[in-house]
Design an enzyme around this catalytic site. Sequence first.
Site, PDB file in Angstrom:
ATOM      1  N   ARG A 105       0.808  -1.209   0.000  1.00  0.00           N
ATOM      2  CA  ARG A 105       0.000   0.000   0.000  1.00  0.00           C
ATOM      3  C   ARG A 105       0.847   1.268   0.000  1.00  0.00           C
ATOM      4  O   ARG A 105       0.522   2.240  -0.680  1.00  0.00           O
ATOM      5  CB  ARG A 105      -0.941   0.030   1.217  1.00  0.00           C
ATOM      6  CG  ARG A 105      -2.154  -0.879   1.126  1.00  0.00           C
ATOM      7  CD  ARG A 105      -1.820  -2.361   1.142  1.00  0.00           C
ATOM      8  NE  ARG A 105      -1.091  -2.726   2.351  1.00  0.00           N
ATOM      9  CZ  ARG A 105      -0.350  -3.844   2.460  1.00  0.00           C
ATOM     10  NH1 ARG A 105      -0.221  -4.689   1.442  1.00  0.00           N
ATOM     11  NH2 ARG A 105       0.287  -4.129   3.576  1.00  0.00           N
ATOM     12  N   THR A 106       1.949   1.251   0.741  1.00  0.00           N
ATOM     13  CA  THR A 106       2.806   2.439   0.779  1.00  0.00           C
ATOM     14  C   THR A 106       3.428   2.697  -0.584  1.00  0.00           C
ATOM     15  O   THR A 106       3.419   3.831  -1.084  1.00  0.00           O
ATOM     16  CB  THR A 106       3.893   2.273   1.854  1.00  0.00           C
ATOM     17  OG1 THR A 106       3.279   2.234   3.142  1.00  0.00           O
ATOM     18  CG2 THR A 106       4.878   3.430   1.815  1.00  0.00           C
ATOM     19  N   CYS A 131      -5.364  -2.559   8.897  1.00  0.00           N
ATOM     20  CA  CYS A 131      -4.233  -1.972   8.173  1.00  0.00           C
ATOM     21  C   CYS A 131      -4.578  -0.510   7.967  1.00  0.00           C
ATOM     22  O   CYS A 131      -5.600  -0.196   7.341  1.00  0.00           O
ATOM     23  CB  CYS A 131      -4.013  -2.669   6.827  1.00  0.00           C
ATOM     24  SG  CYS A 131      -2.786  -1.819   5.776  1.00  0.00           S
ATOM     25  N   ASN A 132      -3.754   0.374   8.498  1.00  0.00           N
ATOM     26  CA  ASN A 132      -4.050   1.795   8.390  1.00  0.00           C
ATOM     27  C   ASN A 132      -3.903   2.313   6.966  1.00  0.00           C
ATOM     28  O   ASN A 132      -4.767   3.021   6.455  1.00  0.00           O
ATOM     29  CB  ASN A 132      -3.138   2.586   9.331  1.00  0.00           C
ATOM     30  CG  ASN A 132      -3.590   2.519  10.773  1.00  0.00           C
ATOM     31  OD1 ASN A 132      -4.398   3.315  11.213  1.00  0.00           O
ATOM     32  ND2 ASN A 132      -3.064   1.555  11.532  1.00  0.00           N
ATOM     33  N   THR A 133      -2.809   1.966   6.305  1.00  0.00           N
ATOM     34  CA  THR A 133      -2.548   2.524   4.984  1.00  0.00           C
ATOM     35  C   THR A 133      -3.611   2.109   3.978  1.00  0.00           C
ATOM     36  O   THR A 133      -3.946   2.877   3.063  1.00  0.00           O
ATOM     37  CB  THR A 133      -1.146   2.122   4.499  1.00  0.00           C
ATOM     38  OG1 THR A 133      -0.194   2.384   5.527  1.00  0.00           O
ATOM     39  CG2 THR A 133      -0.747   2.907   3.265  1.00  0.00           C
ATOM     40  N   ALA A 134      -4.180   0.911   4.141  1.00  0.00           N
ATOM     41  CA  ALA A 134      -5.251   0.473   3.243  1.00  0.00           C
ATOM     42  C   ALA A 134      -6.445   1.408   3.284  1.00  0.00           C
ATOM     43  O   ALA A 134      -7.231   1.464   2.326  1.00  0.00           O
ATOM     44  CB  ALA A 134      -5.681  -0.948   3.605  1.00  0.00           C
ATOM     45  N   LYS A 147       7.242  -6.757  10.123  1.00  0.00           N
ATOM     46  CA  LYS A 147       6.784  -7.516   8.962  1.00  0.00           C
ATOM     47  C   LYS A 147       7.685  -8.713   8.679  1.00  0.00           C
ATOM     48  O   LYS A 147       7.240  -9.713   8.098  1.00  0.00           O
ATOM     49  CB  LYS A 147       6.692  -6.602   7.738  1.00  0.00           C
ATOM     50  CG  LYS A 147       5.520  -5.626   7.800  1.00  0.00           C
ATOM     51  CD  LYS A 147       5.398  -4.821   6.524  1.00  0.00           C
ATOM     52  CE  LYS A 147       4.175  -3.904   6.541  1.00  0.00           C
ATOM     53  NZ  LYS A 147       2.897  -4.642   6.492  1.00  0.00           N
ATOM     54  N   CYS A 179      -0.150   2.623  12.587  1.00  0.00           N
ATOM     55  CA  CYS A 179       0.220   1.519  11.703  1.00  0.00           C
ATOM     56  C   CYS A 179       0.089   0.281  12.564  1.00  0.00           C
ATOM     57  O   CYS A 179       0.592   0.259  13.691  1.00  0.00           O
ATOM     58  CB  CYS A 179       1.646   1.668  11.180  1.00  0.00           C
ATOM     59  SG  CYS A 179       2.292   0.162  10.394  1.00  0.00           S
TER      60      CYS A 179
END
Length: 232
Positions: free
Chosen positions: A50-51, A84-87, A168, A198
């Site tokens: 995502r990033t 998931c924050n970025t999603a 991760k 995150c």
Amino acid sequence: MVERVLGVLGGMGPLASAQFMVRLTLLTPAGRDQDHLPAILWSDPRVPDRTAARLGSGEDPLPALLRGIRGLEAAGCGAIAIPCNTAHGWFGPMQAATRLPILHIVEAAAAELRRLGVAPGRIGLMGTAATLAMRLYQDRLGAGGWDCLTPSAEAMQRLVTPGIALVKANRVAEAHAPLAEAARDLARQGARAVVLGCTEIPLGIAAGPALPFPVVDTIDALARAAIGWARG
């Protein structure tokens, strides 16, 4: 009547999704199996990064996210949580593609700030480079009166991004030192609490001594929001 089965769109990363399921279970007041929230975890680590996508150097994750949403719909879920924050940078098109409510992790974090008694004012915010660049938290929390202080570019490169990568890679214990240092630096700059925006960051922070100021674990915050939804 809404079926109170929670769908969990996970795999981003797998350990954060597994921890969400653990915390969902532990935070639920229950005396027996049947008191717990029915939940279905769709853990797909194949979702493109995502990033990288948000920063313009990677494949669009939206098709994979929508595939997971369709799977959870077909399984009979009544709402979706995404640990998931970025999603959440794709929240709009995801919500538009489903009739199911998607519980927003930033709204859950705001509720957690209120639960912890953190009054509006200056707080710290940690997250991936993409989450911070998209201002997922800064704008929503700013509307509630919280002014988000974020790590410097140097701290992101030296501490936060490597710390997330260590989690991760299943090197969780090693992630504590850099992530805790970044959080302490925000507190030294006047943050009264730090939002761990995150879902890898709380895992690294929890791998060592507790920090001497309030932190918002967005895994726990989302789990509390899911329990609240399930209870109607």
